[in-house]
Design an enzyme around this catalytic site. Structure first.
Site, short mmCIF file in Angstrom:
data_model
loop_
_atom_site.label_atom_id
_atom_site.label_comp_id
_atom_site.label_asym_id
_atom_site.label_seq_id
_atom_site.Cartn_x
_atom_site.Cartn_y
_atom_site.Cartn_z
NE ARG A 107 -3.96 -2.09 2.22
CZ ARG A 107 -4.57 -2.57 3.30
NH1 ARG A 107 -4.33 -2.06 4.48
NH2 ARG A 107 -5.43 -3.56 3.18
NE ARG A 159 -3.94 2.36 2.83
CZ ARG A 159 -5.07 1.81 3.27
NH1 ARG A 159 -6.15 1.80 2.50
NH2 ARG A 159 -5.13 1.28 4.47
NE ARG A 212 -8.75 8.10 -5.89
CZ ARG A 212 -9.19 7.42 -4.84
NH1 ARG A 212 -8.36 6.67 -4.14
NH2 ARG A 212 -10.45 7.46 -4.49
CG ASP A 249 -9.38 -2.55 -4.66
OD1 ASP A 249 -9.08 -1.95 -3.61
OD2 ASP A 249 -10.18 -3.51 -4.69
CE1 TYR A 280 -13.79 -7.03 1.00
CE2 TYR A 280 -11.94 -8.14 -0.05
CZ TYR A 280 -12.43 -7.21 0.85
OH TYR A 280 -11.56 -6.45 1.60
#
Length: 346
Positions: free
Chosen positions: A29, A33, A42, A78, A153
């Site tokens: 990460r 982050r 972003r 991701d 998930y």
């Protein structure tokens, strides 16, 4: 398939268990982050959209390399990107994580998991092409979520602490579970192949939630699918890293699944992890990410403990024992890289 510019990098040499000029460092990460420059680019861009814009992917992936001088970049993406690419209804909700519109619960639901093609993720190929030109001799790590974590998930419909629906399927309908993981293994392998063929120098398979399983359940119900993914990319000759959280009891099995490098979280010292994994594998890890919230001397002392525990390993890539926490001071990461490089210089 190895890009010659990166072949002799400290990172790839460590992955191959060869002598290195210094212990290589990168952070899970690291792309985003904690970086203010990441938050700036972003701004106003949803997470999944940011994973589909080649120029934005390139900028975010390069940011920690410029700032921290890490030994490898990790592709910004991701784990649910390939699932979105095949048409599943899902989104990444801020503060929650991936949320699936219609969870996978029945055999009929499997029909929604079609094969992934390179055309589905053409932005990945484009972004990696841009990245490898910019990175030069710095390796790029591609990555994907492992079948168990993706299945968790999909079956739960989002993040879970107990995995009751996923584990109920695994225990109660093992045939459906096996077919689900096998299909996810094919999608994951296809996603990794796209990244390697575009120029990634190594890949990491993240099984973030597999620490929720006992070893016998992992061996019976998960390991075959993970092994299928890792075997599918074995012919490319790029190092394959396998990482999970809370996997101290699974380390040997995760290595047996086909990893060249086993990622170790912060719960097991690296010398003990080396004994559990056994010979023929490099290890990656494993400073507790929360140590970075202490003072410089404490960070260095704890990093030294990690390096000392790794002294007898065949190969070691320094990393955190989990991902960078968003509120981490970026300067602490920069100082840590410099400390590891300086103290391990050969």
């Amino acid at each position: 398939m190895q890009p010659t510019a990166t072949y002799d990098s400290a990172f790839l040499r460590a992955c191959r268990r060869e002598p290195v000029p210094h212990t290589p460092v990168w952070f899970m990460r690291q792309a985003g982050r904690s970086l203010p420059e990441y938050r700036k680019v972003r701004e106003g861009v949803p997470m999944l959209e940011s994973c589909m814009r080649p120029e934005l992917i390139t900028e975010i992936t390069l940011q920690p390399v410029r700032r921290h001088h890490v030994d490898a970049a990790i592709y910004f993406s991701d784990i649910v990107v390939p699932l979105k690419a095949i048409g599943l209804g899902l989104d990444i909700k801020p503060g929650i994580g991936p949320v699936v519109e219609e969870p996978i619960r029945t055999r009929a639901d499997l029909a929604r998991l079609r094969d992934l093609t390179p055309e589905d993720v053409s932005y990945v190929t484009e972004a990696i092409g841009l990245l490898t030109k910019e990175l030069g001799a710095t390796p790029l790590i591609g990555f994907a979520g492992a079948p168990f974590t993706l299945a968790s998930y999909l079956v739960e419909g989002g993040p879970s602490r107990t995995y009751e629906n996923a584990k109920a399927m695994m225990y109660g309908d093992p045939e459906l579970w096996a077919d689900l993981l096998d299909r996810l293994a094919d999608i994951t392998a296809a996603f990794l192949k796209v990244q390697i063929e575009a120029g990634a120098s190594a890949v990491q398979l993240f099984d973030s939630w597999v620490g929720a399983l006992a070893p016998a359940d992992y061996r019976r119900s998960v390991m075959p699918a993970s092994a299928k993914v890792l075997d599918a990319v074995a012919g490319y000759g790029v190092p394959r890293i396998h990482f999970g959280v809370g996997t101290g009891e699974l380390l040997k099995l995760m290595g047996e699944a086909g990893a060249d490098v086993v990622g170790v979280d912060y719960r097991v010292p690296l010398d003990e992890a080396g004994r559990r994994v056994g010979p023929g594998k490099a290890l990656q890890g494993n400073l507790d990410p929360t140590v970075l919230f202490t003072d410089k001397d404490t960070v260095e002392a704890r990093a030294r403990e990690v390096l000392d525990a790794a002294a007898g390993l065949e190969g070691h890539v320094f990393n955190l024992g989990h991902g960078v926490i968003p509120s981490t001071d970026p300067d602490a990461l920069t100082r840590l890289v410099e400390y590891v490089h300086t103290t391990t210089a050969r």
